[in-house]
Scaffold this active site. Structure first.
Site, PDB file in Angstrom:
ATOM      1  N   LYS A  35     -11.502  -7.560  -0.131  1.00 50.19           N
ATOM      2  CA  LYS A  35     -11.649  -7.760  -1.064  1.00 50.19           C
ATOM      3  C   LYS A  35     -10.523  -9.613  -0.705  1.00 50.19           C
ATOM      4  O   LYS A  35     -10.615 -10.270  -2.268  1.00 50.19           O
ATOM      5  CB  LYS A  35     -10.898  -7.732  -2.168  1.00 50.19           C
ATOM      6  CG  LYS A  35     -11.196  -5.901  -2.102  1.00 50.19           C
ATOM      7  CD  LYS A  35     -12.368  -5.712  -2.390  1.00 50.19           C
ATOM      8  CE  LYS A  35     -13.135  -5.893  -3.567  1.00 50.19           C
ATOM      9  NZ  LYS A  35     -14.268  -5.822  -3.994  1.00 50.19           N
ATOM     10  N   SER A  36     -11.468 -10.547  -0.050  1.00 50.04           N
ATOM     11  CA  SER A  36     -10.592 -11.949  -0.116  1.00 50.04           C
ATOM     12  C   SER A  36     -12.090 -13.059   0.058  1.00 50.04           C
ATOM     13  O   SER A  36     -11.723 -13.868  -0.338  1.00 50.04           O
ATOM     14  CB  SER A  36      -9.426 -12.312   1.139  1.00 50.04           C
ATOM     15  OG  SER A  36      -8.522 -11.854   1.066  1.00 50.04           O
ATOM     16  N   THR A  39     -17.879 -10.823   1.788  1.00 45.70           N
ATOM     17  CA  THR A  39     -19.184 -11.236   0.930  1.00 45.70           C
ATOM     18  C   THR A  39     -19.227 -12.650   0.838  1.00 45.70           C
ATOM     19  O   THR A  39     -20.941 -12.408   0.911  1.00 45.70           O
ATOM     20  CB  THR A  39     -19.213  -9.841   0.034  1.00 45.70           C
ATOM     21  OG1 THR A  39     -19.050  -8.940   0.719  1.00 45.70           O
ATOM     22  CG2 THR A  39     -21.326  -9.720  -0.205  1.00 45.70           C
ATOM     23  N   HIS A  92     -12.567  -7.929  10.283  1.00 50.08           N
ATOM     24  CA  HIS A  92     -11.111  -7.730   9.575  1.00 50.08           C
ATOM     25  C   HIS A  92     -10.362  -8.071  10.282  1.00 50.08           C
ATOM     26  O   HIS A  92      -9.801  -8.477  10.159  1.00 50.08           O
ATOM     27  CB  HIS A  92     -11.068  -6.595   8.350  1.00 50.08           C
ATOM     28  CG  HIS A  92     -11.899  -6.968   7.177  1.00 50.08           C
ATOM     29  ND1 HIS A  92     -12.545  -7.671   6.621  1.00 50.08           N
ATOM     30  CD2 HIS A  92     -12.234  -6.100   6.492  1.00 50.08           C
ATOM     31  CE1 HIS A  92     -12.962  -7.198   5.482  1.00 50.08           C
ATOM     32  NE2 HIS A  92     -13.461  -6.581   5.340  1.00 50.08           N
ATOM     33  N   ARG A 111      -7.463 -16.013  -0.200  1.00 51.66           N
ATOM     34  CA  ARG A 111      -7.762 -15.457  -1.584  1.00 51.66           C
ATOM     35  C   ARG A 111      -5.944 -15.196  -2.299  1.00 51.66           C
ATOM     36  O   ARG A 111      -5.140 -14.785  -1.157  1.00 51.66           O
ATOM     37  CB  ARG A 111      -8.657 -13.919  -2.008  1.00 51.66           C
ATOM     38  CG  ARG A 111      -8.326 -14.071  -3.193  1.00 51.66           C
ATOM     39  CD  ARG A 111      -9.273 -13.239  -3.614  1.00 51.66           C
ATOM     40  NE  ARG A 111      -9.466 -13.071  -4.933  1.00 51.66           N
ATOM     41  CZ  ARG A 111      -9.949 -11.604  -5.589  1.00 51.66           C
ATOM     42  NH1 ARG A 111     -10.041 -10.321  -4.934  1.00 51.66           N
ATOM     43  NH2 ARG A 111     -10.073 -11.891  -7.137  1.00 51.66           N
ATOM     44  N   PRO A 113      -2.477 -13.528  -2.503  1.00 54.20           N
ATOM     45  CA  PRO A 113      -3.067 -12.327  -1.661  1.00 54.20           C
ATOM     46  C   PRO A 113      -2.647 -11.152  -2.966  1.00 54.20           C
ATOM     47  O   PRO A 113      -2.601  -9.605  -3.651  1.00 54.20           O
ATOM     48  CB  PRO A 113      -1.010 -12.363  -0.750  1.00 54.20           C
ATOM     49  CG  PRO A 113      -0.945 -13.335  -0.347  1.00 54.20           C
ATOM     50  CD  PRO A 113      -2.042 -14.524  -1.358  1.00 54.20           C
ATOM     51  N   VAL A 118      -4.941  -6.358  -5.939  1.00 58.51           N
ATOM     52  CA  VAL A 118      -5.547  -5.634  -7.241  1.00 58.51           C
ATOM     53  C   VAL A 118      -7.126  -5.591  -7.287  1.00 58.51           C
ATOM     54  O   VAL A 118      -7.204  -4.355  -7.274  1.00 58.51           O
ATOM     55  CB  VAL A 118      -5.403  -6.931  -8.732  1.00 58.51           C
ATOM     56  CG1 VAL A 118      -6.501  -5.688  -9.859  1.00 58.51           C
ATOM     57  CG2 VAL A 118      -3.678  -7.247  -9.026  1.00 58.51           C
ATOM     58  N   SER A 119      -8.214  -6.839  -6.804  1.00 58.30           N
ATOM     59  CA  SER A 119      -9.104  -6.101  -5.878  1.00 58.30           C
ATOM     60  C   SER A 119      -9.224  -4.530  -4.669  1.00 58.30           C
ATOM     61  O   SER A 119      -9.717  -3.592  -5.107  1.00 58.30           O
ATOM     62  CB  SER A 119     -10.071  -7.446  -5.830  1.00 58.30           C
ATOM     63  OG  SER A 119     -10.058  -8.365  -6.914  1.00 58.30           O
TER      64      SER A 119
END
Length: 292
Positions: A35-36, A39, A92, A111, A113, A118-119
Site C-alpha cells: 500500500k505504498s 501498483t 515487496h 509513502r 508510514p 491506514v490503507s
C-alpha cells in the site's frame, strides 16, 4: 565477496525465488512495502515501456509479483522469459534480499508510514479470507469484528516485531526504506515518493523515464496513470490474479495523503515521531514525512 542476500519469508512469499531468476540488462525491479504505491509505479513503468494506455494484458501478467508463492515459480519465470519488451517486476522484498546487479534498475517507492498503515487496514477488510485460506492451505480465520482504524493505527505504532519477520510493521517499513536510502546514490537505484506522484505526476514520470533511459511520456500516458483513471480500470489493474479481493475497485480506495496523521491526537502523533526517530536516520525521515 559480497554478502548473500537476506532471505525474507511469510506465509505467501519467499524472496529465495529471486536467487535462480535469470536477469536481463535493463530489467526494472519495483521494490515497495504494501500500500505504498506499488501498483501505481507498475502502471507508470508499463506506460513508459509499452508506450500505450491500452495495455495488452492485465497489469499483474505484465508485471508479476515474483516472490508470491500462490503462483508456481516456474510459471512466473516462463512468463517473464517470454516477454520481449523491457521487463518490470514487482517485489515487496527489501533490496538487501534481491540480488544486486549493475545492469538492473531498482525503483523503491515510499509513502508516509501512517498513510500506508491506514490503507493496509482497509485492504484487510476487503480480503476474502476463505479464498486466501484456499490458496495458501491455511485454516480459514473466523470472521469477527476487528479494531477500528484508529485503534489499529495506535497498535501498529506501538508494535515492536522483528522487522525482518513483519515487513509491514512500522519497524519493517523503516527497515526496507533505510536500506534503500543507504543505496540512493547508486546510479541504478531510484527512490520515488508517493506524495511527489500525487503533487506532480507528469514531472515525476518524466524524471523516472530519464533515470531509466526511456522516452518521456506524452499527455495521454500521464492521463492513463492518474488515480481516477486507474480506479476506473480496476478490473485490469488491481493486483488480484487469484481473486482474493471482495471488490477490486476498493483496492483504489482514496489515495489521499495525511489521513493517518489526522486520525491521531497530539499524543499519538508524538508517539509516532518518537518511534520513527528510533528506527530511521533524520535525513530519511525528513524526506519521508515532508514535515507534515
Amino acid at each position: 565477496m559480497p554478502e548473500p542476500p537476506t532471505r525474507y519469508r511469510s506465509p505467501d512469499e519467499d524472496s529465495a525465488r529471486w536467487q535462480g531468476f535469470p536477469r536481463r540488462p535493463g530489467d526494472i525491479v519495483i521494490s515497495t512495502r504494501s500500500k505504498s504505491g506499488t501498483t501505481w509505479v507498475q502502471m507508470i513503468c508499463a506506460l513508459l515501456v509499452l508506450r500505450t494506455p491500452d495495455l495488452p494484458a492485465p497489469l499483474t501478467e505484465l508485471s508479476p509479483w515474483l516472490d508470491w508463492l500462490v503462483e508456481p515459480q516456474e510459471q512466473v519465470y516462463a512468463r517473464l522469459a517470454a516477454q520481449r519488451h523491457r521487463r518490470f517486476i514487482k517485489t515487496h522484498t527489501p533490496l538487501d534480499g534481491v540480488p544486486s546487479d549493475p545492469r538492473v534498475h531498482y525503483v523503491v517507492v515510499a509513502r508516509h508510514p501512517l498513510d500506508m498503515a491506514v490503507s493496509l487496514h482497509h485492504q484487510g477488510a476487503n480480503l476474502d479470507r476463505a479464498r486466501v485460506a484456499e490458496l495458501t492451505g491455511q485454516p480459514t480465520a473466523p470472521d469477527r469484528d476487528g479494531p477500528s482504524v484508529e485503534q489499529a493505527l495506535v497498535r501498529w505504532i506501538d508494535a515492536d516485531p522483528d522487522p525482518r519477520e513483519e515487513l509491514d510493521s512500522l519497524p519493517g517499513v523503516l527497515w526496507h526504506l533505510r536500506d534503500a536510502w543507504a543505496r540512493r546514490h547508486r546510479p541504478n537505484v531510484h527512490l520515488v515518493h508517493y506524495d511527489d506522484l500525487r503533487g506532480d505526476l507528469s514531472g515525476q514520470m518524466h524524471h523516472l523515464a530519464d533515470r531509466l533511459g526511456l522516452d518521456p511520456p506524452g499527455p495521454d500516458l500521464v492521463e492513463a496513470a492518474t488515480f481516477d483513471r486507474m480506479r476506473a480500470r480496476a478490473d485490469r489493474l488491481a493486483p488480484d490474479p487469484a481473486g482474493v479481493f471482495k471488490d477490486r475497485s476498493a483496492f483504489f480506495r482514496s489515495g489521499r495523503s495525511g489521513q493517518g496523521s489526522a486520525l491521531l491526537d497530539d499524543a499519538g502523533r508524538a508517539r509516532y515521531r518518537a518511534r520513527a526517530a528510533a528506527l530511521a536516520p533524520p535525513d530519511l525521515l525528513a524526506w519521508l514525512h515532508r514535515d507534515r
